[in-house]
Design an enzyme around this catalytic site. Sequence first.
Site, PDB file in Angstrom:
ATOM      1  N   SER A  77     -17.111  -3.353  -8.981  1.00  9.49           N
ATOM      2  CA  SER A  77     -18.010  -2.334  -8.436  1.00  9.49           C
ATOM      3  C   SER A  77     -19.418  -2.543  -9.011  1.00  9.49           C
ATOM      4  CB  SER A  77     -17.539  -1.011  -8.755  1.00  9.49           C
ATOM      5  OG  SER A  77     -18.364  -0.009  -8.366  1.00  9.49           O
ATOM      6  N   PHE A 127     -21.625  -3.527  -4.017  1.00  9.85           N
ATOM      7  CA  PHE A 127     -22.563  -2.371  -4.109  1.00  9.85           C
ATOM      8  C   PHE A 127     -22.241  -1.384  -3.082  1.00  9.85           C
ATOM      9  CE2 PHE A 127     -25.946  -3.726  -7.181  1.00  9.85           C
ATOM     10  CZ  PHE A 127     -25.453  -4.764  -7.612  1.00  9.85           C
ATOM     11  N   ASP A 183       0.849  -1.197  -0.013  1.00 10.78           N
ATOM     12  CA  ASP A 183      -0.174   0.033   0.058  1.00 10.78           C
ATOM     13  C   ASP A 183       0.865   1.221  -0.034  1.00 10.78           C
ATOM     14  OD1 ASP A 183      -1.926   1.862   0.747  1.00 10.78           O
ATOM     15  OD2 ASP A 183      -3.407   0.263   1.208  1.00 10.78           O
ATOM     16  N   TYR A 224     -14.247   6.178 -13.379  1.00 13.92           N
ATOM     17  CA  TYR A 224     -13.920   5.196 -12.419  1.00 13.92           C
ATOM     18  C   TYR A 224     -14.580   4.159 -12.930  1.00 13.92           C
ATOM     19  CZ  TYR A 224     -14.697   2.715  -8.202  1.00 13.92           C
ATOM     20  OH  TYR A 224     -14.697   1.611  -7.256  1.00 13.92           O
ATOM     21  N   GLY A 239     -25.789  12.248 -12.131  1.00 17.44           N
ATOM     22  CA  GLY A 239     -25.307  10.853 -12.407  1.00 17.44           C
ATOM     23  C   GLY A 239     -25.691   9.752 -11.468  1.00 17.44           C
ATOM     24  N   LYS A 261     -13.031   0.096 -14.097  1.00 20.44           N
ATOM     25  CA  LYS A 261     -13.159  -1.217 -13.337  1.00 20.44           C
ATOM     26  C   LYS A 261     -13.887  -2.268 -14.326  1.00 20.44           C
ATOM     27  CE  LYS A 261     -12.178  -0.642  -9.039  1.00 20.44           C
ATOM     28  NZ  LYS A 261     -11.087  -1.125  -8.505  1.00 20.44           N
ATOM     29  N   VAL A 280     -29.552  16.002   1.328  1.00 20.10           N
ATOM     30  CA  VAL A 280     -30.319  14.619   0.679  1.00 20.10           C
ATOM     31  C   VAL A 280     -30.485  15.057  -0.738  1.00 20.10           C
ATOM     32  CG1 VAL A 280     -32.310  13.282   0.694  1.00 20.10           C
ATOM     33  CG2 VAL A 280     -31.374  13.982   2.965  1.00 20.10           C
TER      34      VAL A 280
HETATM   35  P1  NAD Z   1      -9.702   2.834  -0.077  1.00 22.17           P
HETATM   36  O1  NAD Z   1      -9.145   3.936  -0.754  1.00 22.17           O
HETATM   37  O2  NAD Z   1      -9.856   2.691   1.356  1.00 22.17           O
HETATM   38  O3  NAD Z   1      -8.347   1.614  -0.177  1.00 22.17           O
HETATM   39  C1  NAD Z   1      -7.595   1.508  -1.291  1.00 22.17           C
HETATM   40  C2  NAD Z   1      -6.312   1.503  -0.689  1.00 22.17           C
HETATM   41  O4  NAD Z   1      -5.354   1.360  -1.911  1.00 22.17           O
HETATM   42  C3  NAD Z   1      -5.745   2.585   0.056  1.00 22.17           C
HETATM   43  O5  NAD Z   1      -4.917   2.031   1.097  1.00 22.17           O
HETATM   44  C4  NAD Z   1      -4.600   3.131  -0.767  1.00 22.17           C
HETATM   45  O6  NAD Z   1      -3.770   4.180  -0.167  1.00 22.17           O
HETATM   46  C5  NAD Z   1      -4.292   2.241  -1.687  1.00 22.17           C
HETATM   47  N1  NAD Z   1      -3.718   2.447  -3.116  1.00 22.17           N
HETATM   48  C6  NAD Z   1      -4.416   3.316  -3.818  1.00 22.17           C
HETATM   49  N2  NAD Z   1      -3.598   3.561  -4.891  1.00 22.17           N
HETATM   50  C7  NAD Z   1      -2.630   2.746  -4.891  1.00 22.17           C
HETATM   51  C8  NAD Z   1      -1.324   2.397  -5.694  1.00 22.17           C
HETATM   52  N3  NAD Z   1      -1.131   2.875  -6.890  1.00 22.17           N
HETATM   53  N4  NAD Z   1      -0.272   1.494  -5.108  1.00 22.17           N
HETATM   54  C9  NAD Z   1      -0.488   1.043  -3.709  1.00 22.17           C
HETATM   55  N5  NAD Z   1      -1.467   1.230  -2.898  1.00 22.17           N
HETATM   56  C10 NAD Z   1      -2.472   2.230  -3.537  1.00 22.17           C
HETATM   57  O7  NAD Z   1     -10.780   1.997  -0.828  1.00 22.17           O
HETATM   58  P2  NAD Z   1     -11.882   1.046  -0.451  1.00 22.17           P
HETATM   59  O8  NAD Z   1     -13.214   1.434  -0.182  1.00 22.17           O
HETATM   60  O9  NAD Z   1     -11.346   0.153   0.306  1.00 22.17           O
HETATM   61  O10 NAD Z   1     -11.831   0.141  -1.858  1.00 22.17           O
HETATM   62  C11 NAD Z   1     -10.977  -1.113  -2.309  1.00 22.17           C
HETATM   63  C12 NAD Z   1     -11.474  -1.473  -3.761  1.00 22.17           C
HETATM   64  O11 NAD Z   1     -12.622  -1.719  -3.609  1.00 22.17           O
HETATM   65  C13 NAD Z   1     -11.307  -0.398  -4.678  1.00 22.17           C
HETATM   66  O12 NAD Z   1     -10.744  -1.061  -6.036  1.00 22.17           O
HETATM   67  C14 NAD Z   1     -12.547   0.311  -5.173  1.00 22.17           C
HETATM   68  O13 NAD Z   1     -12.435   0.631  -6.498  1.00 22.17           O
HETATM   69  C15 NAD Z   1     -13.452  -0.882  -4.885  1.00 22.17           C
HETATM   70  N6  NAD Z   1     -14.611  -0.893  -4.447  1.00 22.17           N
HETATM   71  C16 NAD Z   1     -15.002   0.166  -3.255  1.00 22.17           C
HETATM   72  C17 NAD Z   1     -16.305   0.228  -3.057  1.00 22.17           C
HETATM   73  C18 NAD Z   1     -16.620   1.253  -1.992  1.00 22.17           C
HETATM   74  O14 NAD Z   1     -17.713   1.977  -1.814  1.00 22.17           O
HETATM   75  N7  NAD Z   1     -15.802   1.432  -0.827  1.00 22.17           N
HETATM   76  C19 NAD Z   1     -17.501  -0.089  -3.839  1.00 22.17           C
HETATM   77  C20 NAD Z   1     -17.172  -0.890  -4.999  1.00 22.17           C
HETATM   78  C21 NAD Z   1     -15.799  -1.364  -5.235  1.00 22.17           C
HETATM   79  C1  WQD Z   2     -25.573   6.998  -1.984  1.00 16.64           C
HETATM   80  C2  WQD Z   2     -26.963   7.514  -2.111  1.00 16.64           C
HETATM   81  C3  WQD Z   2     -26.772   9.672  -3.041  1.00 16.64           C
HETATM   82  C4  WQD Z   2     -24.156  11.774  -0.388  1.00 16.64           C
HETATM   83  C5  WQD Z   2     -20.623   4.862  -4.853  1.00 16.64           C
HETATM   84  C6  WQD Z   2     -20.182   4.852  -5.912  1.00 16.64           C
HETATM   85  C7  WQD Z   2     -20.002   3.337  -6.376  1.00 16.64           C
HETATM   86  C8  WQD Z   2     -19.659   2.357  -5.523  1.00 16.64           C
HETATM   87  C9  WQD Z   2     -20.146   2.754  -4.104  1.00 16.64           C
HETATM   88  C10 WQD Z   2     -17.231   2.204  -5.636  1.00 16.64           C
HETATM   89  C11 WQD Z   2     -27.149   8.314  -3.342  1.00 16.64           C
HETATM   90  C12 WQD Z   2     -26.893   9.815  -1.634  1.00 16.64           C
HETATM   91  C13 WQD Z   2     -25.025  10.944  -0.893  1.00 16.64           C
HETATM   92  C14 WQD Z   2     -24.684  12.995   0.308  1.00 16.64           C
HETATM   93  C15 WQD Z   2     -26.779  12.167  -0.325  1.00 16.64           C
HETATM   94  N1  WQD Z   2     -18.139   2.976  -5.061  1.00 16.64           N
HETATM   95  N2  WQD Z   2     -26.077  11.012  -0.985  1.00 16.64           N
HETATM   96  N3  WQD Z   2     -26.027  13.002   0.145  1.00 16.64           N
HETATM   97  O1  WQD Z   2     -23.336   6.807  -5.513  1.00 16.64           O
HETATM   98  O2  WQD Z   2     -24.463   4.927  -4.545  1.00 16.64           O
HETATM   99  O3  WQD Z   2     -22.046   4.696  -5.159  1.00 16.64           O
HETATM  100  O4  WQD Z   2     -20.284   4.186  -3.787  1.00 16.64           O
HETATM  101  O5  WQD Z   2     -17.299   1.373  -6.454  1.00 16.64           O
HETATM  102  O6  WQD Z   2     -19.114   3.267  -7.560  1.00 16.64           O
HETATM  103  O7  WQD Z   2     -20.701   5.660  -6.943  1.00 16.64           O
HETATM  104  O8  WQD Z   2     -22.794   6.184  -3.030  1.00 16.64           O
HETATM  105  O9  WQD Z   2     -22.784   6.953  -0.708  1.00 16.64           O
HETATM  106  O10 WQD Z   2     -22.133   8.481  -2.532  1.00 16.64           O
HETATM  107  O11 WQD Z   2     -24.570   7.697  -2.481  1.00 16.64           O
HETATM  108  O12 WQD Z   2     -28.022  12.051  -0.399  1.00 16.64           O
HETATM  109  O13 WQD Z   2     -24.073  13.669   0.982  1.00 16.64           O
HETATM  110  O14 WQD Z   2     -27.201   8.689  -1.231  1.00 16.64           O
HETATM  111  O15 WQD Z   2     -27.347  10.633  -3.825  1.00 16.64           O
HETATM  112  O16 WQD Z   2     -28.561   8.177  -3.659  1.00 16.64           O
HETATM  113  P1  WQD Z   2     -23.410   5.766  -4.410  1.00 16.64           P
HETATM  114  P2  WQD Z   2     -23.105   7.348  -2.070  1.00 16.64           P
END
Ligand code: NAD
Ligand code: WQD
Length: 342
Positions: free
Chosen positions: A129, A182, A35, A153, A298, A157, A221
């Site tokens: 995602s 999700f 990391d 983004y 979006g 993915k 909201v």
């Molecule tokens: P996060 O940002 O908390 O964790 C990502 C980690 O990767 C961080 O610790 C960051 O420092 C490290 N990192 C980023 N770029 C790097 C690089 N080039 N080299 C080494 N380390 C690097 O994010 P998260 O929420 O834990 O998400 C993890 C994965 O899950 C991501 O691929 C994200 O796209 C995917 N994902 C997250 C969500 C969500 O809502 N959190 C939803 C769907 C998918």
């Molecule tokens: C959830 C709901 C907003 C903030 C995102 C990424 C998706 C995935 C999951 C990585 C929505 C509403 C939000 C606020 C609000 N991540 N909202 N006030 O957009 O469903 O998904 O995280 O892969 O790719 O797009 O999550 O938590 O941003 O929003 O009303 O201040 O909350 O409109 O309906 P989202 P979110």
Amino acid sequence: MTFPKLVLVTGGAGFIGSHTCVDLLENGYEVVIVDDFSNSSPQVLARIEQASGRSIAAFYRGDLRAPGLVDHIFRSHDIGAVVHFAAKKAVGESVDIPLEYYDINVSATTGLLRAMLAHGVHRLVFSSSCSVYGQTNAIPLDESEPAAPTNPYARSKWFCENIIADACRRYPELTAVALRYFNPIGAHESGLLGEDPQGVPNNVLPFMIQVAAGLRPELQVFGADYPTEDGTCVRDYIHVMDVADGHRIALENIGDRGGMRVFNLGTGVGTSVLGLIRAFEEVCGVSVPARIVGRREGDVPQLVADARAVAQAWGWRTNRDLAAMVRDAWDFQLRQAPQPVA
Ligand code: NAD
Ligand code: WQD
């Protein structure tokens, strides 16, 4: 499981990665973490060890794309599988700096695949995602729904999923699983680990928690005129420890038959923004000042997973409800995060 129980976790200090490391360590795996702390902090490593009661086998601080870094790790350890979390994940930011997103999310993945193949590491679990589905009306959504990502983004993915699938076609010894999460929220039950975003939170629960803690005046909201039960957007919130479980179960079942499988990780239960606020207030006993404003560009009205495929294939199911998600996230805030000055 027949392969060495040593797993390379990229992005293991991040939100989902850190929880997955705890779950893996508690279940007899060893983890090597890489990391660069671009979105996390070094103190997470000690907390992973504290929460699991086990040691991290090795930690490498660096950018996954740094020349030679991943090769060095594969040369130094007998890695049996890779769980690849490291990526940038903010949708809005990805529109502003798309090339950086493609470089970090996509190039790092191709580099990792090359190194895996060069060193005979043939099992990969990839963080995908629900955002790959884009603007869809299907409720709930299963994996047969066509991908139609709408921002850099989400496209990064989707590109990675395709790159991994192409690599699996070319190299039959490679076996991969892409997990489409999700909306992961919540925190580890110990209160030691959780989501600690830098700057203004993008996601709804981290923002809500900062409002509840008095760090921000109100939650906006985004839209109450959607075709949903109360007019606000509906999402499938899933406890981060259930997401972590999903990775362990993927490793237990990945096998070595080659090819790629894609699974949703969600609960199948939809919750509106107002429903999430209500749940938080009831469970945590704290009020969240909120104001309805215009829609956020979006956003889709509803995104709810059909996660029956992974349940049928491997028996993965969620074990934690919305009350546990908000309780654990609030508990983490109370124990770890900075408190407002009275
Ligand atoms: P996060 O940002 O908390 O964790 C990502 C980690 O990767 C961080 O610790 C960051 O420092 C490290 N990192 C980023 N770029 C790097 C690089 N080039 N080299 C080494 N380390 C690097 O994010 P998260 O929420 O834990 O998400 C993890 C994965 O899950 C991501 O691929 C994200 O796209 C995917 N994902 C997250 C969500 C969500 O809502 N959190 C939803 C769907 C998918
Ligand atoms: C959830 C709901 C907003 C903030 C995102 C990424 C998706 C995935 C999951 C990585 C929505 C509403 C939000 C606020 C609000 N991540 N909202 N006030 O957009 O469903 O998904 O995280 O892969 O790719 O797009 O999550 O938590 O941003 O929003 O009303 O201040 O909350 O409109 O309906 P989202 P979110």
